[in-house]
Scaffold this motif. Structure first.
Motif, PDB file in Angstrom:
ATOM      1  N   PRO A   1       0.827  -1.190   0.000  1.00 52.96           N
ATOM      2  CA  PRO A   1       0.000   0.000   0.000  1.00 52.96           C
ATOM      3  C   PRO A   1       0.866   1.246   0.000  1.00 52.96           C
ATOM      4  CG  PRO A   1       0.079  -0.976   2.176  1.00 52.96           C
ATOM      5  CD  PRO A   1       0.738  -1.937   1.240  1.00 52.96           C
ATOM      6  N   THR A   2       0.394   2.299  -0.627  1.00 50.39           N
ATOM      7  CA  THR A   2       1.138   3.542  -0.635  1.00 50.39           C
ATOM      8  C   THR A   2       1.030   4.198   0.730  1.00 50.39           C
ATOM      9  OG1 THR A   2       0.661   3.861  -2.962  1.00 50.39           O
ATOM     10  CG2 THR A   2       1.374   5.799  -1.721  1.00 50.39           C
ATOM     11  N   PRO A   3       2.146   4.302   1.494  1.00 50.56           N
ATOM     12  CA  PRO A   3       2.055   4.854   2.825  1.00 50.56           C
ATOM     13  C   PRO A   3       1.832   6.360   2.799  1.00 50.56           C
ATOM     14  CG  PRO A   3       4.051   3.555   2.518  1.00 50.56           C
ATOM     15  CD  PRO A   3       3.479   3.829   1.171  1.00 50.56           C
ATOM     16  N   VAL A   4       1.312   6.868   3.890  1.00 46.30           N
ATOM     17  CA  VAL A   4       1.156   8.293   4.095  1.00 46.30           C
ATOM     18  C   VAL A   4       1.870   8.631   5.382  1.00 46.30           C
ATOM     19  CG1 VAL A   4      -0.479  10.162   4.445  1.00 46.30           C
ATOM     20  CG2 VAL A   4      -1.082   8.259   2.954  1.00 46.30           C
TER      21      VAL A   4
ATOM     22  N   LEU B   1       3.638  14.917 -10.971  1.00 50.22           N
ATOM     23  CA  LEU B   1       4.525  16.062 -10.774  1.00 50.22           C
ATOM     24  C   LEU B   1       5.803  15.635 -10.061  1.00 50.22           C
ATOM     25  CD1 LEU B   1       1.846  18.698  -9.695  1.00 50.22           C
ATOM     26  CD2 LEU B   1       3.229  18.801 -11.779  1.00 50.22           C
ATOM     27  N   ALA B   2       5.650  14.804  -9.031  1.00 54.87           N
ATOM     28  CA  ALA B   2       6.822  14.324  -8.293  1.00 54.87           C
ATOM     29  C   ALA B   2       7.738  13.492  -9.193  1.00 54.87           C
ATOM     30  CB  ALA B   2       6.376  13.506  -7.080  1.00 54.87           C
ATOM     31  N   LEU B   3       7.147  12.643 -10.028  1.00 52.70           N
ATOM     32  CA  LEU B   3       7.942  11.836 -10.953  1.00 52.70           C
ATOM     33  C   LEU B   3       8.701  12.704 -11.948  1.00 52.70           C
ATOM     34  CD1 LEU B   3       5.499   8.858 -11.653  1.00 52.70           C
ATOM     35  CD2 LEU B   3       7.831   8.650 -10.786  1.00 52.70           C
ATOM     36  N   ALA B   4       8.048  13.768 -12.424  1.00 49.49           N
ATOM     37  CA  ALA B   4       8.701  14.677 -13.364  1.00 49.49           C
ATOM     38  C   ALA B   4       9.902  15.353 -12.707  1.00 49.49           C
ATOM     39  CB  ALA B   4       7.704  15.720 -13.864  1.00 49.49           C
ATOM     40  N   ILE B   5       9.714  15.810 -11.471  1.00 47.44           N
ATOM     41  CA  ILE B   5      10.817  16.454 -10.756  1.00 47.44           C
ATOM     42  C   ILE B   5      11.956  15.461 -10.546  1.00 47.44           C
ATOM     43  CG2 ILE B   5      11.488  17.532  -8.570  1.00 47.44           C
ATOM     44  CD1 ILE B   5       8.598  18.618  -8.404  1.00 47.44           C
ATOM     45  N   LEU B   6      11.623  14.245 -10.114  1.00 45.66           N
ATOM     46  CA  LEU B   6      12.653  13.232  -9.899  1.00 45.66           C
ATOM     47  C   LEU B   6      13.393  12.918 -11.196  1.00 45.66           C
ATOM     48  CD1 LEU B   6      14.080  11.064  -8.184  1.00 45.66           C
ATOM     49  CD2 LEU B   6      12.234   9.498  -8.823  1.00 45.66           C
TER      50      LEU B   6
ATOM     51  N   VAL C   1       8.477   4.694   3.199  1.00 46.23           N
ATOM     52  CA  VAL C   1       9.103   4.459   1.913  1.00 46.23           C
ATOM     53  C   VAL C   1       8.039   3.856   1.026  1.00 46.23           C
ATOM     54  CG1 VAL C   1      10.961   3.269   0.709  1.00 46.23           C
ATOM     55  CG2 VAL C   1      11.271   3.938   3.074  1.00 46.23           C
ATOM     56  N   GLU C   2       7.958   4.325  -0.227  1.00 49.38           N
ATOM     57  CA  GLU C   2       6.904   3.837  -1.083  1.00 49.38           C
ATOM     58  C   GLU C   2       7.201   2.419  -1.526  1.00 49.38           C
ATOM     59  OE1 GLU C   2       6.174   6.007  -4.675  1.00 49.38           O
ATOM     60  OE2 GLU C   2       4.149   6.387  -4.037  1.00 49.38           O
ATOM     61  N   ASN C   3       6.327   1.861  -2.332  1.00 56.25           N
ATOM     62  CA  ASN C   3       6.523   0.490  -2.825  1.00 56.25           C
ATOM     63  C   ASN C   3       7.967   0.288  -3.231  1.00 56.25           C
ATOM     64  OD1 ASN C   3       3.838   0.601  -2.546  1.00 56.25           O
ATOM     65  ND2 ASN C   3       3.323   0.236  -4.674  1.00 56.25           N
ATOM     66  N   MET C   4       8.542  -0.823  -2.813  1.00 55.89           N
ATOM     67  CA  MET C   4       9.963  -1.022  -2.981  1.00 55.89           C
ATOM     68  C   MET C   4      10.312  -1.383  -4.419  1.00 55.89           C
ATOM     69  SD  MET C   4      10.752  -0.114  -0.101  1.00 55.89           S
ATOM     70  CE  MET C   4      12.487  -0.313  -0.440  1.00 55.89           C
ATOM     71  N   ALA C   5      10.122  -0.447  -5.309  1.00 58.25           N
ATOM     72  CA  ALA C   5      10.453  -0.657  -6.705  1.00 58.25           C
ATOM     73  C   ALA C   5      11.811  -0.058  -7.011  1.00 58.25           C
ATOM     74  CB  ALA C   5       9.393  -0.019  -7.603  1.00 58.25           C
TER      75      ALA C   5
ATOM     76  N   LEU D   1       2.739  19.930   0.345  1.00 59.11           N
ATOM     77  CA  LEU D   1       3.230  18.899   1.261  1.00 59.11           C
ATOM     78  C   LEU D   1       2.940  17.512   0.697  1.00 59.11           C
ATOM     79  CD1 LEU D   1       4.527  18.050   3.928  1.00 59.11           C
ATOM     80  CD2 LEU D   1       2.273  18.248   5.012  1.00 59.11           C
ATOM     81  N   ALA D   2       1.762  17.344   0.089  1.00 55.87           N
ATOM     82  CA  ALA D   2       1.421  16.052  -0.515  1.00 55.87           C
ATOM     83  C   ALA D   2       2.382  15.720  -1.659  1.00 55.87           C
ATOM     84  CB  ALA D   2      -0.018  16.074  -1.013  1.00 55.87           C
ATOM     85  N   ILE D   3       2.690  16.701  -2.498  1.00 56.70           N
ATOM     86  CA  ILE D   3       3.631  16.478  -3.604  1.00 56.70           C
ATOM     87  C   ILE D   3       5.023  16.179  -3.056  1.00 56.70           C
ATOM     88  CG2 ILE D   3       4.772  17.565  -5.586  1.00 56.70           C
ATOM     89  CD1 ILE D   3       2.161  19.246  -5.906  1.00 56.70           C
ATOM     90  N   SER D   4       5.408  16.901  -2.010  1.00 57.04           N
ATOM     91  CA  SER D   4       6.727  16.692  -1.400  1.00 57.04           C
ATOM     92  C   SER D   4       6.855  15.292  -0.822  1.00 57.04           C
ATOM     93  CB  SER D   4       6.968  17.743  -0.304  1.00 57.04           C
ATOM     94  OG  SER D   4       7.012  19.044  -0.844  1.00 57.04           O
ATOM     95  N   ARG D   5       5.776  14.800  -0.221  1.00 61.21           N
ATOM     96  CA  ARG D   5       5.810  13.449   0.331  1.00 61.21           C
ATOM     97  C   ARG D   5       5.913  12.401  -0.777  1.00 61.21           C
ATOM     98  NH1 ARG D   5       1.196  14.341   5.022  1.00 61.21           N
ATOM     99  NH2 ARG D   5       2.623  14.871   6.723  1.00 61.21           N
ATOM    100  N   GLN D   6       5.231  12.663  -1.896  1.00 61.83           N
ATOM    101  CA  GLN D   6       5.371  11.757  -3.043  1.00 61.83           C
ATOM    102  C   GLN D   6       6.819  11.742  -3.519  1.00 61.83           C
ATOM    103  OE1 GLN D   6       3.192   9.798  -4.585  1.00 61.83           O
ATOM    104  NE2 GLN D   6       1.116  10.630  -4.482  1.00 61.83           N
TER     105      GLN D   6
END
Length: 467
Positions: free
Chosen positions: A141-144, A389-394, A161-165, A209-214
Motif C-alpha cells: 500500500p502507498t504509505p502516508v 509532478l513528483a515523478l517529473a521532478i525526480l 518508503v513507497e513500494n519497494m520498486a 506537502l502532498a507532492i513533497s511526500r510523493q
C-alpha cells in the motif's frame, strides 16, 4: 463452581476477541532495504529490537495473535531468512525475523486509509549491501506520513518508503565508503501560513506537502539517493531555517515546492526558479556578516582564517557555481514538467527567493501549477497528478546527476562504470539514445534477445566503439 467456570470461559473468550490480530504479512525487497508489512486488525503497542548469534530482528506486539499464513510470502532476495512467531507472557505476540547480515531496523505504524486498516511497517536497511537475488517487489500500500499511533518502539520511527520498486545496484559497485546523494525537499508555507488559496478553498500548504511526500518516497526508493524533508507536517518553518535545515542535512540539492497564484484565474502552467545574481550579491554580504555562518560556507572550507577580500571572492565563486548548477538542474526538471503540465515559463527564471540563497547548495523553486486556476486547483488535489509532478521532478534530478554527481557519492561511481538501472518506462531505443550507442550494441553487451526489460535490472553500457 459452574458459575466460576462459565465466568472464566467468558473472560477467555473476551480476551480472544479483544486481541489484535496479524491478518496478513507482505514483503518487498530492493538493493539495500527490505520492507515487511504486518496488517493488523486494530492499533496496538509494540517493541522492536535486535538480537545477535544468529542475527535476528524481534517485534513484540502487545495483546496480539498471529491469524494468517506465511504461504505466498517470498523471502528470496530479501534481508529476511525466515520468520517465526510465538506467544509471550501477558498475551503478547513475538515475531522473530532471522536476517542476513546486520540490517538496521526501523518501524512505524500506518493509520487506516483507502480501505486498508492499521499496518505495522518494519524496514530493514542494509546500506552498501546488495541482495544476492533480484527481488520482485510485491504491491505494498502507498504509505502516508502519519504520527506513530500507540506505538512504543525502542528505535526511531522511520519515514514512509513507497513500494519497494527501487533498482538494485551491482555488487561490485557497492562501496560502503561512498555516500548517498542528499536531496532536501522543502514544502512551502505550512502551519499558520496557508500560502495561496484556490477558488474551492484548497490551501497551497496542503497540496505542496502532498507532492513533497510523493517526491520523498520516490527518492527514498532510488539507489544512492536520500531525501531530507525540510517540513514533514503542517507547521510553520521560517525561510532562513529552511535553508539552514538543508545545509544541516548536507544536501546536494534543495527543491522548494510551491503552487502559484495570481488575480487572473486564467493564468496556468508550471515554472522553475533559481537564485538571481542580484539576490546572490546581497546574500553574500549577509552570510559574511554573521560569524556563526561564516565558518563553513564553501564546500566545507572554513573562511575563519581568510581576510575579507578572500572571503568575498571564495563565497562569490561558490555562489556562482551553485547558480550555474541550479540553472542546469532546473532546466532538466522543466523539461520533464512539460510532459505533465503546460509550462507558464519555458525557461528557468531567476529571482531573489530567500529559500534559494544557500551559498553552497544548488537550489530551485518549482511552481507546480496555479492554484488560483480552477482547473489546475482541481488537478493539484488529485493524488495521481501529485505523483506525476513528483515523478517529473525526480526524472529531471536524475538526469542532472547522471553527469553531475558529486565526487564521493555512489552515483558518481555508478555513472563512471557505465551502467544503467532499468526504470519504469525505459525502452531499448531510449536507453541507446541516452548513451549515444546503437540498440545492437546494447543487445550484444547484455545478451538481450527480446524487447522486454526487467524493472530494476542493471544493463552494461558499452562505449561507442562497442567495448
Amino acid at each position: 463452581m459452574k458459575r466460576i467456570l462459565a465466568l472464566l470461559l467468558l473472560l477467555v473468550s473476551a480476551a480472544s476477541q479483544a486481541a489484535t490480530k496479524v491478518e496478513q504479512v507482505r514483503l518487498a525487497a530492493a538493493s539495500d532495504i527490505t520492507r515487511v508489512v504486518f496488517h493488523l486488525s486494530a492499533s496496538s503497542t509494540y517493541k522492536l529490537f535486535s538480537l545477535p548469534n544468529p542475527n535476528r530482528v524481534v517485534v513484540d506486539i502487545a495483546d496480539a495473535r498471529f491469524a494468517t499464513s506465511l504461504a505466498g510470502v517470498d523471502f528470496t532476495g530479501s534481508a529476511v531468512k525466515t520468520l517465526r512467531t510465538g506467544p509471550r507472557d501477558g498475551g503478547a505476540l513475538r515475531i522473530v525475523l532471522e536476517v542476513n547480515g546486520k540490517p538496521k531496523p526501523k518501524s512505524f505504524i500506518l493509520q487506516p486509509s483507502e480501505g486498508q486498516g492499521y499496518r505495522l511497517v518494519v524496514d530493514l536497511e542494509s546500506p552498501g549491501v546488495v541482495n544476492q537475488a533480484q527481488a520482485v517487489p510485491s504491491p505494498l500500500p502507498t504509505p502516508v506520513t502519519v504520527p506513530v499511533v500507540n506505538a512504543t518502539p525502542n528505535v526511531a520511527a522511520a519515514p514512509p518508503v513507497e513500494n519497494m520498486a527501487a533498482s538494485p545496484v551491482p555488487a561490485n559497485n557497492a562501496d560502503e565508503t561512498l555516500r548517498d546523494l542528499v536531496i532536501a525537499i522543502d514544502a512551502g508555507h505550512g502551519g499558520v501560513d496557508p500560502g495561496a488559496i484556490g477558488p474551492r478553498g484548497t490551501q497551497e500548504k496542503d497540496v505542496v506537502l502532498a507532492i513533497s511526500r510523493q517526491l520523498e518516497s520516490l527518492i527514498r526508493a532510488e539507489p544512492g539517493m536520500r531525501p531530507v524533508m525540510v517540513r514533514d507536517g503542517d507547521y510553520f518553518v521560517r525561510l532562513r531555517d529552511r535553508v539552514n535545515k538543508a545545509r544541516d542535512g548536507k544536501a546536494d540539492l534543495l527543491i522548494s515546492i510551491h503552487a502559484d497564484a495570481v488575480n487572473e484565474r486564467s493564468a496556468k502552467g508550471s515554472s522553475v526558479y533559481v537564485l538571481s545574481s542580484r539576490g546572490a550579491s546581497s546574500e553574500a554580504a549577509r552570510w559574511l556578516a554573521e560569524k556563526e555562518n561564516a565558518s563553513d560556507l564553501v564546500g566545507g572550507v572554513s573562511l575563519d582564517d581568510k581576510d575579507g577580500v578572500l572571503k568575498s571572492v571564495l563565497l562569490d565563486l561558490s555562489q556562482t557555481a551553485s547558480i550555474e548548477a541550479s540553472l542546469t538542474a532546473g532546466g532538466q526538471v522543466l523539461r520533464y514538467l512539460k510532459d505533465v503540465n503546460q509550462l507558464h515559463r519555458h525557461r528557468v527564471e531567476q529571482a531573489g527567493f530567500v529559500v534559494l540563497k544557500a551559498p553552497d547548495i544548488p537550489s530551485m523553486l518549482v511552481e507546480t501549477a496555479f492554484i488560483s486556476n480552477p482547473d489546475e486547483e482541481r488537478k493539484l488535489g488529485s493524488a495521481a497528478h501529485q505523483r506525476q509532478l513528483a515523478l517529473a521532478i525526480l526524472s529531471g534530478v536524475k538526469d542532472y546527476f547522471r553527469t553531475h554527481a558529486p565526487p564521493g557519492t555512489k552515483l558518481a561511481l555508478w555513472n563512471s562504470s557505465r551502467q544503467h538501472v532499468v526504470a519504469r518506462g525505459d525502452t531499448l531505443s531510449g536507453i541507446a539514445d541516452r548513451y549515444g550507442i546503437s540498440i545492437a550494441q546494447l543487445r550484444v553487451s547484455n545478451k538481450i534477445s527480446g524487447d522486454r526489460l526487467p524493472l530494476g535490472g542493471v544493463l552494461r553500457i558499452p562505449s561507442s566503439d562497442g567495448t
